[in-house]
Design a protein around this motif. Sequence first.
Motif, mmCIF file in Angstrom:
data_model
loop_
_atom_site.group_PDB
_atom_site.id
_atom_site.type_symbol
_atom_site.label_atom_id
_atom_site.label_comp_id
_atom_site.label_asym_id
_atom_site.label_seq_id
_atom_site.Cartn_x
_atom_site.Cartn_y
_atom_site.Cartn_z
ATOM 1 N N ASP A 130 0.845 -1.198 0.000
ATOM 2 C CA ASP A 130 0.000 0.000 0.000
ATOM 3 C C ASP A 130 0.881 1.250 0.000
ATOM 4 O OD1 ASP A 130 -1.790 2.051 0.444
ATOM 5 O OD2 ASP A 130 -2.806 1.063 2.118
ATOM 6 N N PRO A 131 0.807 2.076 -1.044
ATOM 7 C CA PRO A 131 1.686 3.257 -1.089
ATOM 8 C C PRO A 131 1.420 4.257 0.022
ATOM 9 C CG PRO A 131 0.059 3.325 -2.864
ATOM 10 C CD PRO A 131 -0.022 1.960 -2.252
ATOM 11 N N ALA A 132 0.210 4.260 0.572
ATOM 12 C CA ALA A 132 -0.084 5.170 1.675
ATOM 13 C C ALA A 132 0.754 4.849 2.900
ATOM 14 C CB ALA A 132 -1.576 5.102 2.023
ATOM 15 N N VAL A 133 1.208 3.616 2.999
ATOM 16 C CA VAL A 133 2.065 3.191 4.112
ATOM 17 C C VAL A 133 3.529 3.177 3.692
ATOM 18 C CG1 VAL A 133 2.511 1.358 5.781
ATOM 19 C CG2 VAL A 133 0.172 1.798 5.011
ATOM 20 N N LEU A 134 3.804 2.656 2.508
ATOM 21 C CA LEU A 134 5.192 2.459 2.094
ATOM 22 C C LEU A 134 5.902 3.751 1.718
ATOM 23 C CD1 LEU A 134 7.420 0.384 1.557
ATOM 24 C CD2 LEU A 134 6.620 0.285 -0.807
ATOM 25 N N LEU A 135 5.266 4.625 0.957
ATOM 26 C CA LEU A 135 5.964 5.826 0.489
ATOM 27 C C LEU A 135 6.459 6.713 1.635
ATOM 28 C CD1 LEU A 135 3.874 6.842 -2.653
ATOM 29 C CD2 LEU A 135 6.003 5.524 -2.546
ATOM 30 N N PRO A 136 5.655 6.954 2.674
ATOM 31 C CA PRO A 136 6.198 7.720 3.807
ATOM 32 C C PRO A 136 7.335 6.983 4.520
ATOM 33 C CG PRO A 136 3.799 7.726 3.853
ATOM 34 C CD PRO A 136 4.207 6.709 2.835
ATOM 35 N N ALA A 137 7.239 5.661 4.613
ATOM 36 C CA ALA A 137 8.290 4.900 5.291
ATOM 37 C C ALA A 137 9.601 4.977 4.522
ATOM 38 C CB ALA A 137 7.845 3.443 5.453
ATOM 39 N N VAL A 138 9.538 4.915 3.201
ATOM 40 C CA VAL A 138 10.747 5.042 2.393
ATOM 41 C C VAL A 138 11.353 6.427 2.559
ATOM 42 C CG1 VAL A 138 11.622 5.152 0.023
ATOM 43 C CG2 VAL A 138 10.080 3.293 0.701
ATOM 44 N N ARG A 139 10.511 7.450 2.506
ATOM 45 C CA ARG A 139 11.027 8.822 2.613
ATOM 46 C C ARG A 139 11.732 9.044 3.950
ATOM 47 N NH1 ARG A 139 9.893 13.917 4.280
ATOM 48 N NH2 ARG A 139 10.588 15.591 2.884
ATOM 49 N N GLU A 140 11.236 8.431 5.011
ATOM 50 C CA GLU A 140 11.869 8.573 6.318
ATOM 51 C C GLU A 140 13.273 7.982 6.339
ATOM 52 O OE1 GLU A 140 10.979 9.942 9.363
ATOM 53 O OE2 GLU A 140 9.473 10.967 8.128
ATOM 54 N N ARG A 141 13.543 7.036 5.449
ATOM 55 C CA ARG A 141 14.846 6.367 5.444
ATOM 56 C C ARG A 141 15.748 6.848 4.316
ATOM 57 N NH1 ARG A 141 14.019 6.094 9.681
ATOM 58 N NH2 ARG A 141 13.686 4.346 11.119
ATOM 59 N N LEU A 191 0.666 11.390 -5.688
ATOM 60 C CA LEU A 191 0.898 10.685 -4.429
ATOM 61 C C LEU A 191 2.268 11.028 -3.846
ATOM 62 C CD1 LEU A 191 -0.512 7.118 -5.242
ATOM 63 C CD2 LEU A 191 -1.330 8.647 -3.440
ATOM 64 N N LEU A 192 3.289 10.963 -4.679
ATOM 65 C CA LEU A 192 4.636 11.254 -4.191
ATOM 66 C C LEU A 192 4.751 12.693 -3.716
ATOM 67 C CD1 LEU A 192 6.381 9.204 -6.951
ATOM 68 C CD2 LEU A 192 6.805 8.865 -4.502
ATOM 69 N N ASP A 193 4.153 13.604 -4.437
ATOM 70 C CA ASP A 193 4.160 15.004 -4.017
ATOM 71 C C ASP A 193 3.468 15.167 -2.663
ATOM 72 O OD1 ASP A 193 4.557 17.961 -4.776
ATOM 73 O OD2 ASP A 193 2.404 17.865 -4.350
ATOM 74 N N SER A 194 2.378 14.444 -2.461
ATOM 75 C CA SER A 194 1.627 14.579 -1.206
ATOM 76 C C SER A 194 2.407 14.045 -0.006
ATOM 77 C CB SER A 194 0.277 13.860 -1.312
ATOM 78 O OG SER A 194 0.434 12.454 -1.326
ATOM 79 N N TYR A 195 3.363 13.136 -0.244
ATOM 80 C CA TYR A 195 4.169 12.580 0.839
ATOM 81 C C TYR A 195 5.532 13.262 0.955
ATOM 82 C CZ TYR A 195 0.620 8.972 1.167
ATOM 83 O OH TYR A 195 -0.577 8.313 1.319
#
Length: 223
Positions: A130-141, A191-195
């Motif tokens: 789910d990108p709503a979960v994964l994309l923020p997690a990737v950005r944090e790392r 989506l990416l812009d929103s995260y």
Amino acid sequence: MPWAPPTRAWDTYARQRPERKPTNARGETTWFNWTQYPDHGPGAELLDLPPGGRVLDLGCGKGGNAAHLARLGMEAVGIDVSAAQLRAAEERWGGMPGLDLVRADALSYLHGTAPFDAVCSVYGAVWFTDPAVLLPAVRERLRPGGMLVFSQRPPVEGCYGCQASYIPRSADEDPLVVKRWDYEPTVWEQLLDSYGYTDVRTQVLAAPPGPRTVGTLIVQARA
């Protein structure tokens, strides 16, 4: 049809996938391939890695892309939930300097690891999480300015969001079903812009000449 446990599904998939060729068309023993076609498309330059950079391959499969990054002098980590995939990766690439192969779920691994200069996913975890979960997690790392680059099949027109992906088994068994997330390029950009990602770029790379017509969606974004 119920969703299949990821480990079972991807172990089944691993048994169906052919091994990467010993060399590519240029005679290289390692190479990076974003597409489903051999010797086609761009390479590791899309990741914009610094010399000796730390890079994570989410859903590394049998390890060919991660091995190439290590061969380039990067600190490459490849993770996959499938023990069968990782056994094949270890058999071919185990012991390569700079390469670490880890059996792990993408989200669990991201929550406990050190930062990376780039994260990639080639028909891998970004497609099946789910990108709503994964994309923020990737950005944090990702370190500031670090790149997320992923590739997958372009969506079928009208079939967007969470879809069913079928992994065939024997003739007398039902296929295994996993979730995947399909979006048009413009929606991935939104989506990416929103995260909080910047410099988002998308392209659909056409298939090489021949009977196959399905291209490859490639998405790049900077933390």
